[in-house]
Enzyme design. Structure first.
Site, mmCIF file in Angstrom:
data_model
loop_
_atom_site.group_PDB
_atom_site.id
_atom_site.type_symbol
_atom_site.label_atom_id
_atom_site.label_comp_id
_atom_site.label_asym_id
_atom_site.label_seq_id
_atom_site.Cartn_x
_atom_site.Cartn_y
_atom_site.Cartn_z
ATOM 1 N N LYS A 151 -10.342 -3.009 -4.308
ATOM 2 C CA LYS A 151 -11.238 -1.848 -4.341
ATOM 3 C C LYS A 151 -10.486 -0.578 -4.703
ATOM 4 C CE LYS A 151 -13.739 -3.229 -0.235
ATOM 5 N NZ LYS A 151 -12.678 -3.236 0.775
ATOM 6 N N LYS A 187 0.821 -1.213 0.000
ATOM 7 C CA LYS A 187 0.000 0.000 0.000
ATOM 8 C C LYS A 187 0.855 1.263 0.000
ATOM 9 C CE LYS A 187 -4.394 -1.795 1.223
ATOM 10 N NZ LYS A 187 -5.569 -1.942 2.023
ATOM 11 N N LYS A 231 -3.715 -8.501 -7.287
ATOM 12 C CA LYS A 231 -4.990 -8.835 -6.634
ATOM 13 C C LYS A 231 -6.114 -7.891 -7.085
ATOM 14 C CE LYS A 231 -5.957 -7.442 -2.384
ATOM 15 N NZ LYS A 231 -6.920 -7.332 -1.295
HETATM 16 N N1 AQP Z 1 -8.970 -10.165 -4.689
HETATM 17 C C1 AQP Z 1 -9.479 -10.817 -3.634
HETATM 18 N N2 AQP Z 1 -9.706 -12.145 -3.719
HETATM 19 C C2 AQP Z 1 -10.221 -12.824 -2.662
HETATM 20 N N3 AQP Z 1 -10.572 -12.240 -1.492
HETATM 21 C C3 AQP Z 1 -10.372 -10.915 -1.384
HETATM 22 N N4 AQP Z 1 -10.593 -10.038 -0.392
HETATM 23 C C4 AQP Z 1 -10.199 -8.809 -0.781
HETATM 24 N N5 AQP Z 1 -9.729 -8.841 -2.035
HETATM 25 C C5 AQP Z 1 -9.806 -10.140 -2.441
HETATM 26 C C6 AQP Z 1 -11.191 -10.382 0.902
HETATM 27 O O1 AQP Z 1 -12.310 -9.555 1.094
HETATM 28 C C7 AQP Z 1 -12.473 -9.329 2.489
HETATM 29 C C8 AQP Z 1 -12.744 -7.885 2.748
HETATM 30 O O2 AQP Z 1 -11.603 -7.132 2.348
HETATM 31 P P1 AQP Z 1 -11.300 -5.731 2.977
HETATM 32 O O3 AQP Z 1 -12.355 -4.796 2.628
HETATM 33 O O4 AQP Z 1 -11.106 -5.882 4.426
HETATM 34 O O5 AQP Z 1 -9.943 -5.218 2.391
HETATM 35 P P2 AQP Z 1 -8.822 -5.763 1.477
HETATM 36 O O6 AQP Z 1 -8.449 -7.165 1.807
HETATM 37 O O7 AQP Z 1 -7.718 -4.779 1.537
HETATM 38 O O8 AQP Z 1 -9.618 -5.763 0.123
HETATM 39 P P3 AQP Z 1 -9.583 -4.820 -1.126
HETATM 40 O O9 AQP Z 1 -10.871 -5.016 -1.821
HETATM 41 O O10 AQP Z 1 -8.371 -5.057 -1.917
HETATM 42 O O11 AQP Z 1 -9.566 -3.349 -0.557
HETATM 43 P P4 AQP Z 1 -8.452 -2.252 -0.624
HETATM 44 O O12 AQP Z 1 -8.214 -1.967 -2.058
HETATM 45 O O13 AQP Z 1 -9.085 -1.133 0.102
HETATM 46 O O14 AQP Z 1 -7.239 -2.795 0.049
HETATM 47 C C9 AQP Z 1 -11.204 -9.832 3.175
HETATM 48 O O15 AQP Z 1 -11.486 -11.054 3.831
HETATM 49 C C10 AQP Z 1 -10.254 -10.060 2.042
HETATM 50 O O16 AQP Z 1 -9.391 -11.154 2.295
#
Ligand code: AQP
Length: 329
Positions: free
Chosen positions: A198, A114, A195
């Protein structure tokens, strides 16, 4: 009731919920409500560790809650609330921070990713895994349904539960991750080596749960693949196609070898249409449930959830305070 295990997981309101969130974690959240004491949270304190606009945040937090309810989180069977409404998360996070060696946090790959992508290296983001450990431990949860990207953070939670128990006496269960076998790490449609996330600025990198059918089809048709048009699962040579196979397997619950039998030689066009159709079919009921929900109901659910969660966390808080010497005479 005591023998029923507690499940906890959270989602950050950092943007629109996508297919990776759903296949990696949320679908399991919904399933686990049947057999466990399920506790789910919109983790709005975590999301403040990256750049955000306070003027939009009230709406974004409620929007995330509404999408989760549309996915099937049922407040009659689960405790569902905003993290910021239950201050016990933050207090336990502080206690755990005093047990966390800096070296453990220095190894976290998500912090490195990040900040390398331009995020501010603030203390909150650095200490993210400690607050996450507190989220899980504040309810004495034993099972944590998450995607593969959270594996390393969950190891920190386990480590901190053990450190606490060794230092202050056995209090916390050492929780286990529940990670699905397929689609545990859904990759970006525009770059299958990264990955699906969001925070990716490219909207075509991900399918949102609320994308209308034509948008779902367009994004999947445009997914990056390769020039040798055989459909097979091979992360090394064919990451784009492997990602689509994982997505389709996740959406249809059919094993990947069966999909390869059906689509192996039929060309990428036919395969991508089938993936889009499977995803669209899976998302249809979520879109319909979302349309049925109204903002006032969502706010009421979150208010009630916070009250119950606070009461539950207070009991455990007293035990933790007593263990670390913060009890009153
Ligand atoms: N690409 C992914 N594949 C499988 N699982 C995923 N998760 C996130 N991306 C993937 C799972 O979704 C849950 C919620 O995620 P989060 O909102 O806590 O944040 P994150 O893991 O940081 O997900 P994002 O979507 O990538 O958000 P940003 O961009 O803000 O960092 C978690 O259980 C995660 O494992």
């Amino acid at each position: 009731m005591d023998h029923i295990k507690t499940v906890f997981s959270g989602l950050q309101p950092t943007g629109n919920v996508h297919l990776g969130n759903y296949l990696g974690a949320l679908r399991n959240w919904v399933k686990l409500q049947d057999d466990y004491r399920a506790i789910y949270c919109v983790v709005d304190l975590h999301a403040m560790t990256i750049d955000y606009d306070p003027a939009d945040y009230v709406r974004e937090r409620h929007e995330a809650a509404r999408v989760l309810l549309a996915c099937g989180i049922d407040p009659k069977r689960s405790l569902f609330y905003f993290q910021s409404e239950v201050p016990q998360h933050v207090e336990l996070s502080w206690i755990l921070a005093t047990l966390t060696p800096m070296g453990v946090l220095n190894r976290m790959t998500q912090f490195k990713d990040k900040t390398e992508r331009g995020g501010t290296a603030n203390l909150g983001l650095f200490a993210y895994p400690v607050l996450m450990a507190a989220d899980i431990m504040v309810h004495h949860a034993q099972l944590v349904p998450v995607g593969d990207d959270q594996r390393q953070h969950l190891e920190v939670t386990r480590d901190l539960a053990e450190r606490f128990n060794n230092r202050y006496g056995d209090l916390f269960p050492v929780p286990e991750a529940l990670i699905p076998e397929t689609s545990a790490r859904v990759m970006a449609l525009t770059d299958p080596t990264a990955k699906m996330s969001k925070s990716d600025p490219n909207m075509r990198s991900r399918v949102l749960l609320l994308d209308p059918p034509d948008v779902v089809r367009r994004k999947i048709r445009a997914a990056v693949t390769d020039s040798e048009p055989t459909v097979r699962h091979d992360w090394g040579d064919k990451p784009g196609v492997s990602n689509l196979l994982e997505i389709m397997s996740g959406a249809t619950l059919r094993p990947i070898p069966d999909l390869v039998d059906d689509y192996g030689d039929g060309g990428y066009g036919r395969f991508k249409d089938a993936v889009a159709e499977a995803v669209d079919e899976m998302l249809h009921p979520i879109r319909a449930a979302y349309a049925e929900l109204d903002e006032i109901d969502v706010a009421a659910v979150m208010r009630d959830g916070a009250e119950t969660a606070k009461a539950s966390a207070e009991g455990f808080q007293r035990q933790a305070r007593a263990a670390v010497g913060l009890a009153n005479r």
